[in-house]
Design a protein around this motif. Structure first.
Motif, PDB file in Angstrom:
ATOM      1  N   MET A  22      20.895 -14.981 -13.679  1.00 49.84           N
ATOM      2  CA  MET A  22      20.095 -16.030 -14.311  1.00 49.84           C
ATOM      3  C   MET A  22      20.360 -17.404 -13.704  1.00 49.84           C
ATOM      4  N   GLY A  23      21.580 -17.576 -13.169  1.00 53.54           N
ATOM      5  CA  GLY A  23      21.940 -18.876 -12.603  1.00 53.54           C
ATOM      6  C   GLY A  23      21.467 -19.082 -11.181  1.00 53.54           C
ATOM      7  N   GLY A  24      20.965 -18.035 -10.553  1.00 57.16           N
ATOM      8  CA  GLY A  24      20.504 -18.179  -9.176  1.00 57.16           C
ATOM      9  C   GLY A  24      20.758 -16.912  -8.390  1.00 57.16           C
ATOM     10  N   SER A  25      20.896 -17.064  -7.097  1.00 61.22           N
ATOM     11  CA  SER A  25      21.094 -15.912  -6.222  1.00 61.22           C
ATOM     12  C   SER A  25      22.478 -15.310  -6.414  1.00 61.22           C
ATOM     13  N   ALA A  26      22.516 -13.985  -6.511  1.00 56.67           N
ATOM     14  CA  ALA A  26      23.801 -13.297  -6.662  1.00 56.67           C
ATOM     15  C   ALA A  26      24.528 -13.150  -5.331  1.00 56.67           C
ATOM     16  N   ASP A  27      23.830 -13.360  -4.233  1.00 54.45           N
ATOM     17  CA  ASP A  27      24.446 -13.195  -2.914  1.00 54.45           C
ATOM     18  C   ASP A  27      25.579 -14.185  -2.685  1.00 54.45           C
ATOM     19  N   VAL A  28      25.493 -15.354  -3.303  1.00 52.14           N
ATOM     20  CA  VAL A  28      26.524 -16.370  -3.063  1.00 52.14           C
ATOM     21  C   VAL A  28      27.852 -15.985  -3.690  1.00 52.14           C
ATOM     22  N   PHE A  29      27.851 -14.974  -4.561  1.00 50.61           N
ATOM     23  CA  PHE A  29      29.096 -14.544  -5.204  1.00 50.61           C
ATOM     24  C   PHE A  29      29.788 -13.425  -4.431  1.00 50.61           C
ATOM     25  N   ALA A 180      31.675 -23.714  -2.097  1.00 48.03           N
ATOM     26  CA  ALA A 180      31.326 -22.566  -2.945  1.00 48.03           C
ATOM     27  C   ALA A 180      32.123 -21.328  -2.541  1.00 48.03           C
ATOM     28  N   ILE A 181      32.229 -21.100  -1.246  1.00 49.00           N
ATOM     29  CA  ILE A 181      32.988 -19.944  -0.764  1.00 49.00           C
ATOM     30  C   ILE A 181      34.460 -20.092  -1.114  1.00 49.00           C
ATOM     31  N   ALA A 182      34.982 -21.313  -1.002  1.00 45.34           N
ATOM     32  CA  ALA A 182      36.391 -21.552  -1.311  1.00 45.34           C
ATOM     33  C   ALA A 182      36.689 -21.252  -2.787  1.00 45.34           C
ATOM     34  N   LEU A 183      35.762 -21.598  -3.663  1.00 44.62           N
ATOM     35  CA  LEU A 183      35.983 -21.382  -5.093  1.00 44.62           C
ATOM     36  C   LEU A 183      35.803 -19.930  -5.509  1.00 44.62           C
ATOM     37  N   LEU A 184      35.180 -19.129  -4.672  1.00 47.76           N
ATOM     38  CA  LEU A 184      34.935 -17.740  -5.035  1.00 47.76           C
ATOM     39  C   LEU A 184      36.227 -16.957  -5.246  1.00 47.76           C
ATOM     40  N   THR A 185      37.250 -17.248  -4.471  1.00 48.59           N
ATOM     41  CA  THR A 185      38.498 -16.491  -4.626  1.00 48.59           C
ATOM     42  C   THR A 185      39.131 -16.761  -5.986  1.00 48.59           C
ATOM     43  N   THR A 186      39.020 -17.985  -6.475  1.00 48.11           N
ATOM     44  CA  THR A 186      39.502 -18.282  -7.827  1.00 48.11           C
ATOM     45  C   THR A 186      38.710 -17.478  -8.857  1.00 48.11           C
ATOM     46  N   PHE A 187      37.401 -17.362  -8.621  1.00 46.97           N
ATOM     47  CA  PHE A 187      36.557 -16.560  -9.513  1.00 46.97           C
ATOM     48  C   PHE A 187      36.983 -15.095  -9.494  1.00 46.97           C
TER      49      PHE A 187
END
Length: 258
Positions: A22-29, A180-187
């Motif tokens: 819902m927040g946008g593209s899932a590819d960025v995750f 965004a990529i840097a924050l993904l590992t925290t996610f």
């Protein structure tokens, strides 16, 4: 599989995935290097902390807990009441022929058939309880450690990404995607800790408490049988291990006890 566990896994993942879509593209995750840092780092740190066989036993124990049906304490109380009736009708020696899927109950019945003393029965089953708690604690500890390591390696991955991003400041267009990529590992680390490792540790702990309750019911039931208590007295003593609303009513003549 335990229904509550299945419901929790499905609902949790569904809500998270829905929020992402819902927040946008899932590819960025999706970031493979970030996944490698978090998953690989968590496994490596865990193996450095505990023995390899303990990690295998932890995952094996988690699989058993999530796939096998649990034994309800009320069912164990019913079993002990039936053993009490058998003892009154045929004597303690008959309990030696009892077959059970519980090795502790089978062992306790053998001790009763051999006319072991109350202290021997109490000590034997208490040793089983202590051993079970120690084994289960080591399994839970593995997942608690992994829950602590996963966010830490997620933050480490974020720092690596930030360093790489800051080294490319001469190209402002890449700062946003790089952040965004840097924050993904925290996610990834937070997701593993909160959706996988901590829930598994919690489920294992709740199952441990349930198994301890069943063993305590076996212990007190066997002692009551040994002292030749009436099965109604056995019921009154054992029923205190479960909430009043969940206690099964048993008939005594035309009356009911519950």
């Amino acid at each position: 599989m335990d229904f509550a566990s299945l419901l929790g896994i499905i609902s949790g993942l569904a809500l998270i995935i829905s929020a992402i879509i819902m927040g946008g593209s899932a590819d960025v995750f999706v970031n493979v290097p970030g996944m490698m840092i978090v998953a690989g780092g968590t496994i490596a740190a865990t193996l450095l902390t505990v023995q390899f066989k303990d990690v295998l036993n932890a995952f094996k124990g988690a699989f058993i807990v999530f796939t096998q049906d649990k034994t309800n304490p009320q069912e164990m109380i019913d079993t002990m009441l039936e053993l009490s009736r058998v003892s009154h009708r045929h004597g303690l020696l008959k309990l030696g022929d009892v077959e059970s899927s519980s090795p502790v109950l089978k062992r306790a019945c053998m001790l009763l058939a051999e006319a072991a003393s109350e202290q021997v029965i109490r000590n034997t089953i208490q040793n089983e309880i202590d051993s079970l708690v120690a084994r289960h604690h080591s399994v839970q500890d593995v997942f608690r450690k992994m829950a602590a390591y996963a966010p830490a390696f997620g933050m480490l991955g974020t720092l690596i990404g930030l360093i790489q991003m800051l080294s490319e400041l001469d190209n402002p267009e890449t700062i946003g995607p790089a952040m965004a990529i840097a924050l993904l590992t925290t996610f990834y680390g937070s997701l593993l800790a909160t959706m996988v490792f901590l829930p598994i540790a919690g489920k294992l702990k709740s199952r441990t408490l349930l198994e301890v309750t069943n063993l305590e019911i076996i212990r007190e039931g066997c002692i009551s049988i040994l002292t030749n208590d009436h099965y109604m007295h056995v019921y009154e003593q054992l029923s205190s291990y479960i909430p009043a609303a969940q206690r099964k009513k048993i008939k005594v003549g035309k009356k009911q006890q519950g």
